[in-house]
Design an enzyme around this catalytic site. Sequence first.
Site, mmCIF file in Angstrom:
data_model
loop_
_atom_site.group_PDB
_atom_site.id
_atom_site.type_symbol
_atom_site.label_atom_id
_atom_site.label_comp_id
_atom_site.label_asym_id
_atom_site.label_seq_id
_atom_site.Cartn_x
_atom_site.Cartn_y
_atom_site.Cartn_z
ATOM 1 N N LYS A 173 -8.356 -15.369 4.039
ATOM 2 C CA LYS A 173 -7.798 -14.467 4.626
ATOM 3 C C LYS A 173 -8.350 -14.205 5.934
ATOM 4 C CE LYS A 173 -6.662 -9.389 3.736
ATOM 5 N NZ LYS A 173 -6.490 -8.383 2.781
ATOM 6 N N GLY B 16 1.778 -6.697 5.681
ATOM 7 C CA GLY B 16 1.860 -5.297 5.158
ATOM 8 C C GLY B 16 2.775 -4.484 5.921
ATOM 9 N N THR C 64 -7.506 -6.042 -1.903
ATOM 10 C CA THR C 64 -8.555 -4.857 -1.686
ATOM 11 C C THR C 64 -9.541 -5.124 -2.953
ATOM 12 O OG1 THR C 64 -6.811 -3.697 -0.767
ATOM 13 C CG2 THR C 64 -9.004 -2.800 -0.601
ATOM 14 N N ARG D 91 1.057 -1.127 0.082
ATOM 15 C CA ARG D 91 0.180 0.153 0.001
ATOM 16 C C ARG D 91 0.978 1.308 0.019
ATOM 17 N NH1 ARG D 91 -5.241 -1.212 1.242
ATOM 18 N NH2 ARG D 91 -5.577 -3.188 2.368
ATOM 19 N N GLY E 163 -1.397 -7.018 11.388
ATOM 20 C CA GLY E 163 -0.739 -7.210 12.801
ATOM 21 C C GLY E 163 0.361 -8.567 12.507
ATOM 22 N N GLU F 233 1.461 -8.490 -3.416
ATOM 23 C CA GLU F 233 0.001 -8.299 -3.387
ATOM 24 C C GLU F 233 -0.045 -6.579 -3.413
ATOM 25 O OE1 GLU F 233 -3.784 -7.646 -0.687
ATOM 26 O OE2 GLU F 233 -2.364 -9.430 -0.517
#
Length: 223
Positions: free
Chosen positions: A133, A182, A73, A21, A162, A44
């Site tokens: 997921k 992430g 997403t 992201r 997390g 991703e």
Amino acid sequence: MRSHLEIISQLTRPGIIAVVRTDQPEQVPPICQALLAGRVIAIEITLTVPNALQAIREATRQFGAKALIGAGTVLNAEAGRAAIAAGAEFIVSPISRPEIVEAAHGAGRPAMLGAYTPTEAQTAHEAGADFIKIFPADRLGPAYIRALRAPLPHLWMVPTGGVDLQNAADYLKAGCAALGVGGSLVTNEILRTNNWPELTRLAEAFVEIADRYLASRFEGSRQ
């Protein structure tokens, strides 16, 4: 073109799926390069990245021979099909919509649907999701995965949200098929400073943990 099963195999070995992201799509290529240098091959790119489809297209062009470029997403079938047309090899959604699986499987791509509860997880599986997921996982933890797998051992679960270097091993020992990583991998600080060597270092650290627990688990499976 990689087959459905080949993509699944590579998602689970080494089993680290980097969730990218960023508000700056021009960062996607150096992010991919740094992750690959650290042996993370599953990348991703979320559709929240500005001009995400172009970012996926360019990343596939540059790195598709070595990397699995996926789309995250993804909230509906239309978005999934657009991502696949741009080159995405796997589709990830934070929610559970069967139409997303149908769109992915129609193109020979695996799909990961989001779930939080046992019912949601089983429903996603029954919809045909290749992976579940578990999101957001930060309030649940490895103990929740272990408890979930007791009655539902057939689920291939991927906790996201997390997951960090401190708990990655515990998640894998709990039986996760892979880890979605992430902000503890592609950190805000790395993005702010363009510190790609640090991203490579972190990627290597995650892969070293995954190697210890996943190296032989999937040998002979999904054949």
